[in-house]
Design an enzyme around this catalytic site. Structure first.
Site, short mmCIF file in Angstrom:
data_model
loop_
_atom_site.label_atom_id
_atom_site.label_comp_id
_atom_site.label_asym_id
_atom_site.label_seq_id
_atom_site.Cartn_x
_atom_site.Cartn_y
_atom_site.Cartn_z
N ALA A 63 0.87 -1.17 0.00
CA ALA A 63 0.00 0.00 0.00
C ALA A 63 0.91 1.23 0.00
O ALA A 63 2.09 1.13 0.30
CB ALA A 63 -0.88 -0.01 1.25
N GLY A 102 0.62 -5.12 0.75
CA GLY A 102 -0.56 -5.12 -0.11
C GLY A 102 -0.27 -5.69 -1.48
O GLY A 102 -1.18 -6.18 -2.14
N GLU A 105 -0.75 -9.27 -1.02
CA GLU A 105 -2.18 -9.49 -0.80
C GLU A 105 -2.98 -9.39 -2.08
O GLU A 105 -3.94 -10.12 -2.30
CB GLU A 105 -2.69 -8.50 0.25
N GLU A 125 4.38 -5.68 7.05
CA GLU A 125 3.62 -4.65 7.74
C GLU A 125 4.00 -4.51 9.21
O GLU A 125 3.95 -3.42 9.77
CB GLU A 125 2.12 -4.94 7.64
N1 T1G Z 1 4.65 3.46 0.02
C1 T1G Z 1 5.12 4.69 -0.32
N2 T1G Z 1 6.40 4.95 -0.68
C2 T1G Z 1 7.24 3.90 -0.69
C3 T1G Z 1 6.83 2.58 -0.34
C4 T1G Z 1 5.46 2.40 0.02
N3 T1G Z 1 4.98 1.20 0.33
N4 T1G Z 1 7.91 1.78 -0.44
C5 T1G Z 1 8.94 2.54 -0.83
N5 T1G Z 1 8.55 3.82 -0.98
C6 T1G Z 1 9.38 4.94 -1.43
C7 T1G Z 1 10.54 5.21 -0.49
O1 T1G Z 1 10.12 6.08 0.54
C8 T1G Z 1 11.54 5.86 -1.43
O2 T1G Z 1 11.11 7.20 -1.63
C9 T1G Z 1 11.32 5.12 -2.74
O3 T1G Z 1 10.00 4.55 -2.66
C10 T1G Z 1 12.32 4.01 -2.96
O4 T1G Z 1 12.26 3.18 -1.80
C11 T1G Z 1 -2.67 -3.00 3.24
C12 T1G Z 1 -0.98 -1.92 5.10
C13 T1G Z 1 10.24 -1.98 -1.86
C14 T1G Z 1 12.16 -3.12 -0.71
O5 T1G Z 1 6.51 -2.07 3.91
O6 T1G Z 1 10.63 -2.17 1.78
O7 T1G Z 1 0.95 -2.76 2.29
O8 T1G Z 1 13.20 8.33 -0.82
O9 T1G Z 1 14.62 3.66 -1.08
O10 T1G Z 1 15.93 0.33 -1.31
O11 T1G Z 1 -1.59 -4.86 4.14
O12 T1G Z 1 11.07 0.44 -0.50
O13 T1G Z 1 12.88 7.88 -3.25
O14 T1G Z 1 11.46 9.62 -2.10
O15 T1G Z 1 13.25 1.81 0.00
O16 T1G Z 1 15.01 -0.26 -3.61
C15 T1G Z 1 3.97 -2.69 3.07
C16 T1G Z 1 8.20 -0.81 1.96
C17 T1G Z 1 3.28 -1.37 3.14
C18 T1G Z 1 7.48 -2.15 1.75
C19 T1G Z 1 12.53 -1.13 -2.21
N6 T1G Z 1 5.14 -2.61 2.22
N7 T1G Z 1 9.22 -0.57 0.97
O17 T1G Z 1 13.72 -0.78 -1.52
O18 T1G Z 1 14.03 1.59 -2.39
S1 T1G Z 1 1.88 -1.38 4.23
C20 T1G Z 1 6.33 -2.27 2.74
C21 T1G Z 1 10.39 -1.26 1.00
C22 T1G Z 1 0.79 -2.42 3.43
C23 T1G Z 1 -1.34 -3.68 3.41
C24 T1G Z 1 -0.35 -2.93 4.23
C25 T1G Z 1 11.42 -0.84 0.00
C26 T1G Z 1 11.56 -1.79 -1.19
P1 T1G Z 1 12.24 8.34 -1.98
P2 T1G Z 1 13.61 2.58 -1.20
P3 T1G Z 1 14.78 0.20 -2.24
#
Ligand code: T1G
Length: 689
Positions: A63, A102, A105, A125
């Site tokens: 998400a 998500g 999911e 999450e």
């Molecule tokens: N939402 C918004 N921005 C995100 C994002 C996300 N989920 N993931 C990454 N970004 C932005 C990050 O801030 C950065 O921004 C850029 O993308 C590159 O990220 C309903 C509730 C995928 C392994 O927890 O683990 O789904 O600094 O530097 O090293 O059940 O990003 O460039 O402006 O980390 O290549 C669950 C979070 C969400 C995954 C890539 N998902 N992301 O790593 O790049 S909650 C996560 C990561 C959810 C549902 C629930 C990593 C990555 P900027 P980065 P990277």
């Protein structure tokens, strides 16, 4: 279609392509067209099957975390997954990069999942203080079983495509053109004619659950929650998946999610997610990076060896330099032993151990550093020694090489000035053990070139570090604040607290351990040596050291340790020593409550952070939070000292600091002007630094 979702028909197989850089997060401008596309394809007779795929470097990474805390815009992910499960024709998620949260999911709403062999799949999450809120806690156990699902959801750790295939999460793994393979797979499924059973209707794996084993696993995981709510909610949700009908478990998941997402702990952990990414960004224009291929480390002691391992672990060839062959071999054998321990623990394969050891080259000749792109010195913490090393480096290192010092508190400006290339000099302050601790303070000296800084900040992530750019002052950000946090420790003992009471106040707050147990772990002789070098004293700690009580390594320090045990036991001799010291100083002892301990240790911690911001030694308050969570174990559920100050209330912190300042007159309690402003505005922003 929209620019974020496009649909193409490949001879009867509809391909729904999501394109939302950089990680295909399920933002509202993706969810709305995605829902519309799937609804249309459900009734489109020309589409015999549907493949959901993503453009760019990864499948949906979750998400959109930036949307949390804002009004929810429909359709939510749950509605998209529910729609998917009404589609009778075969639906296939084609996964590359990472399918996380998500994103996974969404894939669980499909009948099938196919993955590129390099893909990773997970539900992280819990690391954001949440649980999977799109049905993951109810669907994942139906594919991989409750035990595997519980481990994945509570740890938040992704698994590889091959592990996912073995577990039953993925139906096929491909090495090549994933989209073409996904389309072919979908066409074959359509031709086979089904049945295509939605995951929600698959209960076979659930039936395998052994309740007693599940309860034991859940109890073990709950013990590690250490005050965090999300792991406990994850356990409850997966238990619901086993014990409740699907829709009831799904509704319960939703309630648990709503409670977490609005709570302080998730707000704190989401704050840290973005703060860590901000901290590595150097304010100002984004400069060209320098090439870093070969790394030299000077000093093969504990720190130098750990730093060398961090780079080898990141795949860098390393030259490790020592003053003598004997010292070099000692350092190399310690590295070999560390890797052997990792292999014996199963955290490193034998093949990886061999590969990493192959990256090391030892030397006792500075000339061997001539073609290094980065050289880091980790020699004795003495300015004269450091200057001598940098003088030699200045003579042999190639032009443009970055020269870094691992000093933990010396003046990097003074070190830089001892070379003819101050623009190439900066600090890289690793935390021991350097191959394990994630924090790296990158010290920006006055003349450090922006491209050198940006190069090292980017390099940090390649070696698994969380980088924070800091300015020059004694102790930079972390150790300077650590001094403020510990300044009252002995006063608290002399006035009536015991080491155990102080440490318990810290562990009850959420720290992994308190300051006295930490001192025994690190070794009390380190602080003793630093105090003597700076002409400082600590009446109790100095006496302990004079008695040879250095902590765990000598079997006693603040606590006693039974032989071979690391478990601290209260020591009546220490408590007697404290009482005697207090009496000699005429200090009347009294009961000291936990609140007072927190006020006299963590409020000065916040106050010193405010001073550091005022002086521009840190660029952002969130940078300070990143330092403390990744370098010192500040509880992630409280977001770091500066975020926690908001939870605690700035006005209350100021009021209590003033109280202790009036009572003791000690400067650490004098509220910083920025802290006073924070108390009025609730924001650390607007700091010109
Ligand atoms: N939402 C918004 N921005 C995100 C994002 C996300 N989920 N993931 C990454 N970004 C932005 C990050 O801030 C950065 O921004 C850029 O993308 C590159 O990220 C309903 C509730 C995928 C392994 O927890 O683990 O789904 O600094 O530097 O090293 O059940 O990003 O460039 O402006 O980390 O290549 C669950 C979070 C969400 C995954 C890539 N998902 N992301 O790593 O790049 S909650 C996560 C990561 C959810 C549902 C629930 C990593 C990555 P900027 P980065 P990277």
């Amino acid at each position: 279609m929209s620019s974020s979702v496009n649909v193409a028909n490949e001879n009867g197989v509809a391909v729904v392509m999501i394109d939302n850089p950089p990680v295909n997060a399920l933002s509202f401008h993706v969810r709305e067209p995605l829902y519309e596309a799937l609804a249309a394809l459900r009734d489109d007779a020309t589409a015999k099957a549907i493949v959901i795929a993503c453009a760019g470097r990864t499948f949906v990474a979750g998400a959109d975390i930036t949307e949390f805390g804002k009004p929810v815009q429909q359709p939510e992910l749950r509605a998209i997954v529910a729609l998917l499960e009404t589609i009778a024709k075969p639906t296939v998620a084609a996964i590359h990069g990472t399918a996380l949260g998500g994103g996974l999911e969404l894939a669980l709403g499909c009948h099938f999942r196919v993955a590129d062999q390099g893909a990773k799949l997970g539900l992280p999450e819990v690391k954001l203080g949440l649980l999977p809120g799109g049905g993951g806690t109810v669907r994942l156990p139906r594919l991989v079983g409750a035990t595997k699902a519980l481990g994945m959801i509570v740890s938040g750790t992704p698994i590889s495509a091959s592990e996912a295939k073995t577990a039953g999460l993925v139906d096929a793994v491909f090495d090549g053109d994933l989209l073409a393979e996904g389309i072919r797979f979908a066409r074959e499924m359509a031709a086979a004619g089904g049945p295509f059973t939605p995951v929600r209707e698959r209960n076979g794996r659930l039936a395998e659950t052994e309740p007693a084993a599940f309860d034991r696993q859940a109890a073990e995981l709950a013990k590690k929650a250490r005050g965090l709510e999300a792991p406990l909610a994850c356990i409850e949700a997966v238990r619901n998946a086993i014990t409740l009908p699907f829709d009831e478990a799904l509704a319960a998941e939703r309630q648990l999610f709503l409670k977490l997402v609005s709570g302080d702990q998730s707000r704190a952990q989401r704050h840290l997610f973005f703060a860590e990414r901000e901290a590595a960004k150097v304010p100002g224009k984004d400069p060209q990076r320098r090439k870093i291929a070969r790394v030299g480390i000077i000093g093969a002691g504990t720190m130098g060896g750990g730093i060398a391992m961090a780079f080898a672990n990141g795949g860098f060839p390393v030259i490790l330099l020592e003053t003598s062959e004997e010292a070099l071999q000692r350092g190399l054998s310690m590295i070999e032993k560390n890797y052997a321990v990792s292999v014996s623990r199963g955290s490193l394969s034998e093949e990886a151990r061999q590969q990493r050891l192959g990256l090391f080259k030892g030397s006792t000749d500075y000339a061997d550093l001539a073609d290094c792109d980065l050289v880091i010195e980790a020699v004795f913490e003495d300015m004269a020694v450091k200057k001598q090393v940098f003088g030699k480096l200045d003579a042999v290192a190639r032009p443009g090489a970055i020269l870094a010092t691992n000093t933990s508190y010396l003046d990097v400006n003074e070190i830089a000035a001892s070379t003819a290339r101050p623009q190439d000099v900066l600090g890289m302050h690793f935390f021991s053990p350097a191959n394990v601790m994630k924090l790296l303070e990158i010290v920006r000296a006055e003349q450090t070139a922006p491209d050198a800084l940006a190069t090292v900040a980017e390099l940090a992530r390649r070696i698994g570090k969380v980088a924070v750019v800091v300015g020059v002052c004694h102790g930079f950000v972390g150790n300077r604040m650590l001094s403020a946090r510990g300044a009252e420790n002995e006063f608290l003992l002399l006035e009536g607290a015991t080491p155990s009471q102080v440490d318990k106040a810290f562990t009850d707050f959420g720290w992994p351990m308190g300051p006295f147990q930490m001192g025994d772990l690190a070794g009390l002789d380190i602080g003793w040596r630093n105090r003597k070098a700076r002409g400082l004293t600590a009446v109790v700690a100095d006496t302990l050291c004079e008695q040879g009580r250095f902590g765990q390594k000598t079997g006693s320090g603040w606590y006693r340790y039974e032989s071979g045990s690391r478990e601290p036991a209260a020591d009546s001799d220490v408590e007697e020593l404290i009482r005697a010291k207090a009496a000699a100083l005429g200090i009347a002892r009294r009961e000291i409550a936990a609140d007072e301990i927190i006020e006299r240790t963590l409020y000065p911690l916040v106050n010193e952070g405010a001073r550091i911001l005022e002086e521009g030694v840190a660029a952002r308050a969130s940078d300070i939070d990143v330092v403390w969570v990744n370098g010192y174990g500040f509880p992630i559920g409280k977001g770091g000292p500066m975020f926690w100050a908001g939870l605690e209330g700035g006005a209350r912190i100021v009021e209590r600091l003033e109280h202790w300042h009036e009572r003791t007159g000690r400067p650490i309690f004098e509220p910083a002007s920025l802290l006073r402003r924070f108390a009025e505005t609730g924001s650390w922003e607007g700091v010109d630094c």
